[in-house]
Design an enzyme around this catalytic site. Sequence first.
Site, PDB file in Angstrom:
ATOM      1  N   GLY A  39      -6.352   0.124  -6.605  1.00  0.00           N
ATOM      2  CA  GLY A  39      -6.031   1.165  -7.470  1.00  0.00           C
ATOM      3  C   GLY A  39      -4.705   1.792  -6.921  1.00  0.00           C
ATOM      4  O   GLY A  39      -3.620   1.910  -7.526  1.00  0.00           O
ATOM      5  N   CYS A  40      -4.534   1.896  -5.714  1.00  0.00           N
ATOM      6  CA  CYS A  40      -3.408   2.880  -5.212  1.00  0.00           C
ATOM      7  C   CYS A  40      -2.016   1.605  -5.064  1.00  0.00           C
ATOM      8  O   CYS A  40      -1.170   2.227  -5.362  1.00  0.00           O
ATOM      9  CB  CYS A  40      -3.800   3.297  -3.822  1.00  0.00           C
ATOM     10  SG  CYS A  40      -5.291   4.186  -3.842  1.00  0.00           S
ATOM     11  N   THR A  41      -2.448   0.712  -4.877  1.00  0.00           N
ATOM     12  CA  THR A  41      -1.443  -0.662  -4.835  1.00  0.00           C
ATOM     13  C   THR A  41      -0.827  -0.723  -6.204  1.00  0.00           C
ATOM     14  O   THR A  41       0.249  -0.779  -6.417  1.00  0.00           O
ATOM     15  CB  THR A  41      -1.969  -1.922  -4.547  1.00  0.00           C
ATOM     16  OG1 THR A  41      -2.492  -1.945  -2.928  1.00  0.00           O
ATOM     17  CG2 THR A  41      -1.005  -2.936  -4.488  1.00  0.00           C
ATOM     18  N   GLY A  44       1.182   2.446  -7.126  1.00  0.00           N
ATOM     19  CA  GLY A  44       2.512   2.183  -6.269  1.00  0.00           C
ATOM     20  C   GLY A  44       3.531   1.212  -7.007  1.00  0.00           C
ATOM     21  O   GLY A  44       4.683   1.471  -7.233  1.00  0.00           O
TER      22      GLY A  44
END
Length: 149
Positions: A39-41, A44
């Site tokens: 999710g964070c990738t 970003g």
Amino acid sequence: MPEVGNHAPPLSLPTDGGGHVDLTGPTVVYFYPKDDTPGCTNEGKDFSALIEEFRALGVTVIGVSRDSVKKHDRFKAKHDLKVILAADEDGVVTEAWGVWVEKQLYGRKYMGIERATFLIDGSGVVRRAWRNVRVPGHATEVLAAARDL
């Protein structure tokens, strides 16, 4: 915790590439749990894909997690991210912004960063806040709000 219409809490952190960032001018501050997780990738990458549009509006985009600058450097290079990644290793900023919260996974409770985004105007006032963010479409929604600053 920053409320819409109030001044944002201070933000002064080391960043990827050995830099440093302070909260100045129109800014998107997005808090995310951990570098190099799915999710964070995706978050970003989504903000990075729109970075030129944010820049054209004069808006800086800063991602904040408790990962180290060294981890941010690897994460940014691996995924060719274009946003600033700030390291809040001691947690002072995540706590001041109210995003260090109790979470639960498979019945286990633990402390972690709530995925949240704040749109700050040039005077340092919070204009929009998104809590418990779902990644798909989020960066586009934030860009649309930034156009109204």
